[in-house]
Motif scaffolding. Structure first.
Motif, short mmCIF file in Angstrom:
data_model
loop_
_atom_site.label_atom_id
_atom_site.label_comp_id
_atom_site.label_asym_id
_atom_site.label_seq_id
_atom_site.Cartn_x
_atom_site.Cartn_y
_atom_site.Cartn_z
N ASN A 86 -31.67 -22.01 -8.44
CA ASN A 86 -32.49 -22.13 -7.21
C ASN A 86 -31.76 -21.56 -6.00
OD1 ASN A 86 -34.72 -23.39 -8.38
ND2 ASN A 86 -33.57 -25.32 -8.45
N GLY A 87 -30.88 -20.57 -6.26
CA GLY A 87 -30.16 -19.92 -5.14
C GLY A 87 -29.00 -20.74 -4.61
N GLN A 88 -28.65 -21.85 -5.29
CA GLN A 88 -27.52 -22.69 -4.82
C GLN A 88 -26.19 -22.00 -5.16
OE1 GLN A 88 -28.01 -25.74 -3.08
NE2 GLN A 88 -30.02 -24.78 -3.09
N ILE A 89 -25.17 -22.32 -4.36
CA ILE A 89 -23.87 -21.65 -4.52
C ILE A 89 -22.76 -22.67 -4.76
CG2 ILE A 89 -22.12 -20.35 -3.20
CD1 ILE A 89 -24.51 -18.91 -1.88
N LEU A 90 -21.96 -22.44 -5.80
CA LEU A 90 -20.79 -23.30 -6.05
C LEU A 90 -19.62 -22.78 -5.21
CD1 LEU A 90 -20.67 -23.45 -9.97
CD2 LEU A 90 -21.51 -25.22 -8.42
N THR A 108 -6.60 -26.95 -26.36
CA THR A 108 -6.43 -28.19 -27.14
C THR A 108 -7.46 -28.30 -28.28
OG1 THR A 108 -7.79 -29.28 -25.47
CG2 THR A 108 -5.41 -29.54 -25.26
N GLY A 109 -8.18 -27.20 -28.51
CA GLY A 109 -9.13 -27.17 -29.63
C GLY A 109 -10.41 -27.95 -29.37
N LYS A 110 -10.67 -28.31 -28.09
CA LYS A 110 -11.91 -29.05 -27.79
C LYS A 110 -13.04 -28.07 -27.48
CE LYS A 110 -9.62 -33.04 -25.79
NZ LYS A 110 -9.02 -33.41 -24.54
N THR A 111 -14.27 -28.62 -27.43
CA THR A 111 -15.42 -27.76 -27.09
C THR A 111 -15.37 -27.46 -25.59
OG1 THR A 111 -16.58 -29.20 -28.60
CG2 THR A 111 -17.94 -27.60 -27.43
N ASP A 112 -15.78 -26.25 -25.22
CA ASP A 112 -15.83 -25.87 -23.79
C ASP A 112 -16.75 -26.82 -23.03
OD1 ASP A 112 -14.22 -23.76 -24.28
OD2 ASP A 112 -15.60 -22.21 -23.58
N PRO A 113 -16.38 -27.23 -21.82
CA PRO A 113 -17.32 -28.04 -21.03
C PRO A 113 -18.56 -27.23 -20.69
CG PRO A 113 -15.44 -27.36 -19.69
CD PRO A 113 -15.15 -26.91 -21.08
N PHE A 114 -19.69 -27.93 -20.46
CA PHE A 114 -20.94 -27.20 -20.19
C PHE A 114 -20.85 -26.51 -18.82
CE2 PHE A 114 -25.45 -26.49 -19.39
CZ PHE A 114 -25.81 -25.94 -20.62
N PRO A 115 -21.24 -25.24 -18.71
CA PRO A 115 -21.12 -24.54 -17.42
C PRO A 115 -21.88 -25.24 -16.31
CG PRO A 115 -21.64 -23.01 -19.18
CD PRO A 115 -21.77 -24.37 -19.76
N PRO A 116 -21.31 -25.26 -15.09
CA PRO A 116 -21.93 -26.03 -14.00
C PRO A 116 -23.13 -25.35 -13.36
CG PRO A 116 -19.92 -24.94 -13.26
CD PRO A 116 -20.04 -24.64 -14.71
N SER A 117 -23.45 -24.11 -13.72
CA SER A 117 -24.61 -23.44 -13.10
C SER A 117 -25.14 -22.36 -14.05
CB SER A 117 -24.21 -22.79 -11.77
OG SER A 117 -23.37 -21.68 -12.00
N GLY A 158 -32.13 -12.22 -4.20
CA GLY A 158 -33.03 -12.70 -5.25
C GLY A 158 -34.45 -12.97 -4.78
N PRO A 159 -34.63 -13.79 -3.70
CA PRO A 159 -36.00 -14.18 -3.34
C PRO A 159 -36.92 -12.99 -3.04
CG PRO A 159 -34.39 -15.53 -2.18
CD PRO A 159 -33.62 -14.46 -2.88
N THR A 160 -36.40 -11.92 -2.44
CA THR A 160 -37.28 -10.78 -2.14
C THR A 160 -37.21 -9.68 -3.19
OG1 THR A 160 -35.53 -9.95 -0.70
CG2 THR A 160 -37.38 -11.03 0.39
N LEU A 161 -36.01 -9.53 -3.84
CA LEU A 161 -35.87 -8.42 -4.79
C LEU A 161 -36.45 -8.75 -6.17
CD1 LEU A 161 -34.66 -5.60 -5.49
CD2 LEU A 161 -32.59 -6.79 -6.20
N TYR A 162 -36.11 -9.91 -6.73
CA TYR A 162 -36.52 -10.20 -8.12
C TYR A 162 -38.04 -10.04 -8.33
CZ TYR A 162 -31.84 -12.32 -8.76
OH TYR A 162 -30.49 -12.56 -8.83
N PRO A 163 -38.89 -10.52 -7.39
CA PRO A 163 -40.33 -10.36 -7.67
C PRO A 163 -40.77 -8.89 -7.67
CG PRO A 163 -39.94 -11.94 -5.89
CD PRO A 163 -38.64 -11.29 -6.18
N ARG A 164 -39.97 -8.01 -7.05
CA ARG A 164 -40.35 -6.59 -6.99
C ARG A 164 -39.83 -5.78 -8.17
NH1 ARG A 164 -37.74 -4.38 -1.92
NH2 ARG A 164 -38.75 -2.47 -2.61
N VAL A 165 -38.98 -6.39 -9.01
CA VAL A 165 -38.36 -5.62 -10.10
C VAL A 165 -39.39 -5.36 -11.20
CG1 VAL A 165 -36.62 -5.67 -11.94
CG2 VAL A 165 -36.03 -6.41 -9.62
N ARG A 166 -39.63 -4.08 -11.45
CA ARG A 166 -40.60 -3.74 -12.51
C ARG A 166 -39.91 -3.52 -13.85
NH1 ARG A 166 -44.38 1.50 -12.86
NH2 ARG A 166 -44.89 1.05 -10.71
N ASP A 167 -38.66 -3.01 -13.83
CA ASP A 167 -37.94 -2.80 -15.08
C ASP A 167 -36.44 -2.81 -14.79
OD1 ASP A 167 -37.56 -2.40 -17.76
OD2 ASP A 167 -37.99 -0.25 -17.74
N THR A 168 -35.66 -3.27 -15.78
CA THR A 168 -34.20 -3.17 -15.66
C THR A 168 -33.71 -2.30 -16.81
OG1 THR A 168 -33.86 -5.11 -17.04
CG2 THR A 168 -34.00 -5.50 -14.66
#
Ligand code: SF4
Length: 335
Positions: A86-90, A108-117, A158-168
């Motif tokens: 939602n556009g939040q920044i860590l 230490t052979g443990k599972t990676d913690p879940f990514p925070p974003s 993101g808020p103005t560009l992403y809706p205008r993207v027709r192809d990547t």
């Protein structure tokens, strides 16, 4: 005695022309930057010791591609219309802490913690893919810097560009009699009024650098690249795009997310038909030079001053090359 093949005649096969494929960036731009480096790593396929140069740009491109996929619901339909995080920044500390925790978990052979974003999650996915190909970040700060820039881009554009993207990753190619020319444009962006018309589309290319750091040769290379893309676009769609735009992602870097686009972040490249023609003539000339180098297996190092010191600093051939260090070469570390 009868000879076994007596009376059998086998017609000679017609010589078929096998057309080589030339990529705008991987072949032509690379050869023009330094033919020796191109010959060693692209033609002879020697493995570079480190691919740090490729790391930063590739990680930014691939994570942004996932951000576009997120907004358009390609990865998961439930995220359609939503910005990653939602556009939040860590904060930098939070990003560093997560990388630190993931590192200790692995040790230490443990599972990676879940990514925070979302962005950190996409970043880790992309980085794992790159690491498996030997493309690594040499410094841990580079990882934090990359995530920071990606978050800023996502929040600011993101808020103005992403809706205008027709192809990547828009693929383009053209058959040029003796060879096939191809290239990939990062984004096709609709005009703000959202008319679905190829003549109204903009071609965007991300650069993982600052505009300020470029020398005149870098500029010429970028203009050349965008004009060749414009030719390919016209070949595919029958019209030229409305604009060719370069976005310098490192211009967003800083302690805080910019509240408006930095003036140097976006640069439009002129794509007049005569300029495109000049670029295409250069392209054809370079392809001929590559073919000649292949025939003779001679690959000349770039002349001093025509390539940036940074490019030479990242090149494994620098120990045996007179070009770096203003033509003085590099001093051996040993003995
Ligand atoms: S050190 Fe520089 S000039 Fe020499 S081969 Fe490498 S990139 Fe080319």
């Amino acid at each position: 005695m009868t000879k076994p093949f007596q009376g059998i005649s086998v017609p000679l096969s017609n010589n078929t022309l096998v057309k080589r494929r030339y990529s705008v960036t991987q072949d032509v731009v690379s050869y023009r930057r330094c033919a020796r480096q191109y010959g060693a790593f692209n033609v002879h396929k020697y493995a570079p010791a480190q691919q740090t140069q490729a790391y930063f740009g590739t990680v930014l491109h691939q994570v942004l591609d996932r951000c576009h996929g997120h907004f358009h619901g390609i990865i998961d339909p439930s995220t359609k219309g939503l910005l990653p995080d939602n556009g939040q920044i860590l904060s930098e500390e939070d990003i560093s802490d997560y990388f630190g925790e993931a590192k200790s978990a692995r040790q230490t052979g443990k599972t990676d913690p879940f990514p925070p974003s979302d962005i950190v999650r996409y970043f880790i996915q992309v980085e794992n893919g790159l690491n498996s190909k030997g493309i690594l970040a040499i410094r841990s700060e580079l990882r934090v810097q990359a995530v920071k820039i990606l978050q800023y881009f996502n929040a600011l554009e993101g808020p103005t560009l992403y809706p205008r993207v027709r192809d990547t990753e828009h693929r383009l190619q053209a058959d040029r009699t003796n060879h096939i020319l191809h290239g990939v444009v990062d984004l096709l962006v609709d005009a703000p009024n959202k008319v679905l018309d190829p003549a109204e589309c903009e071609m965007w290319d991300y650069k993982g650098s600052r505009r300020f750091d470029l020398n005149s040769t870098d500029w010429e290379t970028y203009e050349f690249q965008m004009r060749v893309y414009a030719y390919l676009y016209q070949h595919k769609h029958g019209v030229l795009p409305r604009k060719a735009v370069l976005y310098f992602l490192n211009e967003l870097d800083g302690p805080n997310c910019p509240s408006k686009r930095p003036v140097n972040a976006l640069k439009e490249v002129s794509i007049e038909p005569n300029e495109i023609q000049v670029a295409m003539d250069e392209f054809t000339k370079t392809v001929k030079q590559i073919e000649q180098s292949r025939l003779s297996d001679k690959w000349e190092a770039a002349a001093s001053g025509s390539i940036s010191e940074q490019d030479c600093k990242n090149c494994d051939l620098r120990w045996d090359c007179k070009t770096p260090n203003s033509g003085q070469g590099v001093k051996p570390i040993y003995p």
